[in-house]
Every structure is written in C-alpha cells, then in structure tokens.
Design a protein around this motif. Structure first.
Motif, PDB file in Angstrom:
ATOM      1  N   LEU A 151       0.819  -1.117  -0.046  1.00  0.00           N
ATOM      2  CA  LEU A 151      -0.030   0.042  -0.059  1.00  0.00           C
ATOM      3  C   LEU A 151       0.757   1.353  -0.018  1.00  0.00           C
ATOM      4  CD1 LEU A 151      -2.659   1.300   0.128  1.00  0.00           C
ATOM      5  CD2 LEU A 151      -2.558   1.239   2.697  1.00  0.00           C
ATOM      6  N   PHE A 152       1.759   1.449   1.015  1.00  0.00           N
ATOM      7  CA  PHE A 152       2.517   2.506   1.130  1.00  0.00           C
ATOM      8  C   PHE A 152       3.734   2.802   0.062  1.00  0.00           C
ATOM      9  CE2 PHE A 152       0.447   1.956   5.081  1.00  0.00           C
ATOM     10  CZ  PHE A 152      -0.108   3.439   5.225  1.00  0.00           C
ATOM     11  N   GLY A 153       4.151   1.603  -0.409  1.00  0.00           N
ATOM     12  CA  GLY A 153       5.156   1.519  -1.634  1.00  0.00           C
ATOM     13  C   GLY A 153       4.710   2.118  -2.817  1.00  0.00           C
ATOM     14  N   ALA A 185      -7.477  -1.734 -11.551  1.00  0.00           N
ATOM     15  CA  ALA A 185      -6.092  -1.903 -11.844  1.00  0.00           C
ATOM     16  C   ALA A 185      -5.866  -2.425 -13.337  1.00  0.00           C
ATOM     17  CB  ALA A 185      -5.468  -2.983 -10.787  1.00  0.00           C
ATOM     18  N   SER A 186      -6.894  -3.487 -13.773  1.00  0.00           N
ATOM     19  CA  SER A 186      -6.663  -4.250 -14.852  1.00  0.00           C
ATOM     20  C   SER A 186      -6.846  -3.064 -15.970  1.00  0.00           C
ATOM     21  CB  SER A 186      -7.929  -5.187 -15.133  1.00  0.00           C
ATOM     22  OG  SER A 186      -7.865  -6.324 -14.019  1.00  0.00           O
ATOM     23  N   VAL A 187      -7.552  -2.285 -15.839  1.00  0.00           N
ATOM     24  CA  VAL A 187      -8.117  -1.165 -16.980  1.00  0.00           C
ATOM     25  C   VAL A 187      -6.723  -0.276 -16.928  1.00  0.00           C
ATOM     26  CG1 VAL A 187      -9.685   0.766 -17.442  1.00  0.00           C
ATOM     27  CG2 VAL A 187     -10.574  -1.028 -16.652  1.00  0.00           C
ATOM     28  N   MET A 188      -6.369   0.101 -15.770  1.00  0.00           N
ATOM     29  CA  MET A 188      -4.901   0.758 -15.752  1.00  0.00           C
ATOM     30  C   MET A 188      -3.746   0.118 -16.572  1.00  0.00           C
ATOM     31  SD  MET A 188      -5.846   3.941 -14.575  1.00  0.00           S
ATOM     32  CE  MET A 188      -7.508   3.472 -15.431  1.00  0.00           C
ATOM     33  N   ALA A 226      -3.978  -1.714  -7.275  1.00  0.00           N
ATOM     34  CA  ALA A 226      -3.822  -3.126  -6.914  1.00  0.00           C
ATOM     35  C   ALA A 226      -3.362  -3.056  -5.442  1.00  0.00           C
ATOM     36  CB  ALA A 226      -2.696  -3.733  -7.804  1.00  0.00           C
ATOM     37  N   ALA A 227      -2.753  -2.287  -4.903  1.00  0.00           N
ATOM     38  CA  ALA A 227      -2.149  -2.143  -3.518  1.00  0.00           C
ATOM     39  C   ALA A 227      -3.401  -2.260  -2.664  1.00  0.00           C
ATOM     40  CB  ALA A 227      -1.270  -0.990  -3.206  1.00  0.00           C
ATOM     41  N   ALA A 242      -6.332  -3.003  -3.257  1.00  0.00           N
ATOM     42  CA  ALA A 242      -7.007  -4.277  -3.521  1.00  0.00           C
ATOM     43  C   ALA A 242      -6.492  -5.394  -2.305  1.00  0.00           C
ATOM     44  CB  ALA A 242      -7.092  -4.838  -4.740  1.00  0.00           C
ATOM     45  N   VAL A 243      -4.928  -5.362  -2.550  1.00  0.00           N
ATOM     46  CA  VAL A 243      -4.365  -6.658  -1.720  1.00  0.00           C
ATOM     47  C   VAL A 243      -4.607  -6.306  -0.245  1.00  0.00           C
ATOM     48  CG1 VAL A 243      -1.751  -6.949  -0.762  1.00  0.00           C
ATOM     49  CG2 VAL A 243      -2.468  -6.720  -3.361  1.00  0.00           C
ATOM     50  N   LEU A 244      -4.491  -5.017   0.033  1.00  0.00           N
ATOM     51  CA  LEU A 244      -5.066  -4.598   1.743  1.00  0.00           C
ATOM     52  C   LEU A 244      -6.197  -5.085   2.034  1.00  0.00           C
ATOM     53  CD1 LEU A 244      -4.351  -2.958   4.391  1.00  0.00           C
ATOM     54  CD2 LEU A 244      -5.298  -1.015   3.252  1.00  0.00           C
ATOM     55  N   LEU A 245      -7.313  -4.953   1.221  1.00  0.00           N
ATOM     56  CA  LEU A 245      -8.556  -5.426   1.479  1.00  0.00           C
ATOM     57  C   LEU A 245      -8.793  -6.727   1.472  1.00  0.00           C
ATOM     58  CD1 LEU A 245     -11.061  -2.912  -0.645  1.00  0.00           C
ATOM     59  CD2 LEU A 245     -10.288  -2.836   1.856  1.00  0.00           C
ATOM     60  N   LEU A 246      -7.890  -7.380   0.462  1.00  0.00           N
ATOM     61  CA  LEU A 246      -8.115  -9.059   0.667  1.00  0.00           C
ATOM     62  C   LEU A 246      -7.397  -9.472   1.974  1.00  0.00           C
ATOM     63  CD1 LEU A 246      -8.731 -11.215  -1.295  1.00  0.00           C
ATOM     64  CD2 LEU A 246      -6.491 -11.335  -2.307  1.00  0.00           C
TER      65      LEU A 246
END
Length: 266
Positions: free
Chosen positions: A40-42, A131-134, A92-93, A95-99
């Motif tokens: 996330l913060f990276g 993220a996929s669209v980007m 994506a970051a 999304a990873v946090l929520l996951l």
C-alpha cells in the motif's frame, strides 16, 4: 503538472516512504501485515515520486514549437505509460490490503459480519477491475493525433474525433472537486475547450461552470498543459487559415472567368 501543491506532495511522499520501509521491517521481523503495508505505502511513494519528479519517468520530452513546425502533420503525441502504471499499482495495493483484511482473520476472533465481508469483496473486485483497466492503458497506451482536418484522441482502442471548425478556445485550466472548494490549489489540471457540436444540456452547463468550457483533455501527452493548449490553439488557427485561403482562392477563380467574359462580350 500535478494536482497537489509540491510541499504537500513532499510530505505525503515522505510519510509513504517511511511507512513502506516500516513494512519491510515488519516482514523481516515476521510481524503480521508486513506485505500489505509495503504494497500500500510503497505504491503511494511511487505515485508521489511520479508527481514530484515527472522528468525522471519521461526522458523523451517533446517540444510544442517543434511540433507546430510539422504542420499539417500528421503528428502523434503519446500519453505516459508510467502514469497508467502508477494508477494500476495504487489500485492493486488497495485491493491487496482489502484482501488481507478478509483472509487474514484470527481464528480466535469472532467472525466478520456478513455485510462487512460483502463490502470488502466488492471493494476488492472494483479495485481489481480498475487495476486491470489501468494495466490495459499501460499495454495499449493513449495517444493524441493531429492533422489538417482535426484531432483524434485514442483511448484503449476507442477513437474520438474533433474537427478544427467545431472547436475553439483551448486553454490550460483545472477543475476543483466540489468537496474541496476551500482548497483551490487542489485541482485536476487539464486542457479545456468548447466543442460547438455539443447540445447545451445540464451536464454541459455543469462542466462550463466548473472549467469555463464544455470539454477537456485530462492528459498532457508529454507536454505540460499550457504547452498543449498553445499547440492545439495554434494548430487550429493554422488549419482554419489554410482552409479559408483555399476557399477564397477557389471562389476568386470561379468568379473571375465569367466576369471577364461578360466584360469582353460587352
């Protein structure tokens, strides 16, 4: 150009970098949650670095004066793929946090309420789609094509064409979100112009109230927004000037012959 004042961007970059390094320390010490913190913060540090030092990510800069010398073209300007990549990384970051919040629950804790799970899964799905669209933007790219007839914006394979006689009033501008009216510097930079073919709907009036024009380009395509506005306005003037000269010459030639013949016959 970036929407945040440079000092504020520096503050956010410093905080994001510090927290990203904290995530690395958490991973090395075996602390739970290190990878989501780093992701996330990276991602945040990367995005703010792109805002602060865009020249680092855009080594090939184009010059508006050089481009206008290539009239009537065609000339193609390309959007920064790094911009799309930074947005993809940010989505994506998150999304990873929520996951992580969904899947890394402690068995000793009470189960998560169903409504909260649904909201988190919807968030994961939406952010993954963004993220996929980007990333598609990174692979396909976005470009702006200029020629003697008009200009074309190509986004993810979709083409939007404007003719020069249908547009006017290019200028660098910005749009401040309604929730941030008290912070006028927090604005989305863009090139605004009037599309004369658009009907005056309520949405168009809102756009005009916010930016002074009814249409806009949100990407500078390797220029800054002031240069892009100058390039488009100058290109339009040259295109319409050539068109008007050609029309005047055609009319003059058509009218000269019958008038001369009439004079001779008289």
């Amino acid at each position: 150009m970036h929407p945040l004042p440079r000092p504020l961007s520096l503050v956010f970059f410093s905080i994001s970098t510090f927290l990203a390094l904290s995530g690395i320390v958490m991973i090395l010490t075996g602390f739970r949650g290190g990878w989501p913190v780093l992701a996330l913060f990276g991602a945040g540090a990367f995005v703010f670095a792109h805002m602060l030092w865009p020249q680092t990510f855009h080594r090939r800069r184009v010059d508006a004066a050089t481009l206008i010398s290539r009239f009537p073209g065609p000339v193609t300007l390309y959007s920064s793929r790094v911009r799309y990549f930074s947005l993809a990384v940010g989505c994506a970051a998150f999304a990873v946090l929520l996951l992580f919040l969904l899947l890394d629950a402690d068995p000793a804790d009470p189960p998560m309420p169903a409504l909260r799970q649904v909201i988190l899964w919807l968030g994961v799905g939406f952010l993954s789609l963004c993220a996929s669209v980007m990333m598609a933007g990174v692979l396909v790219g976005q470009r702006l094509e200029l020629d003697g007839d008009g200009f074309t914006m190509v986004t993810l394979g979709r083409r939007k064409v404007w003719r020069w006689q249908d547009v006017e009033g290019f200028k660098a501008g910005g749009m401040t979100p309604i929730s941030m009216r008290f912070l006028p510097k927090l604005e989305m930079k863009m090139v605004v112009f009037d599309d004369l073919t658009l009907p005056e709907t309520a949405l168009i009036r809102m756009s005009r109230d916010a930016t002074g024009r009814n249409s806009g380009l949100h990407d500078a395509y390797g220029l800054d927004f002031t240069q892009l506005a100058w390039l488009l306005e100058t290109w339009r003037e040259k295109a319409l000037g050539v068109s008007q000269v050609a029309t005047a010459e055609t009319i003059r030639d058509d009218e000269f012959v019958p008038v001369s013949l009439a004079h001779l016959n008289g």
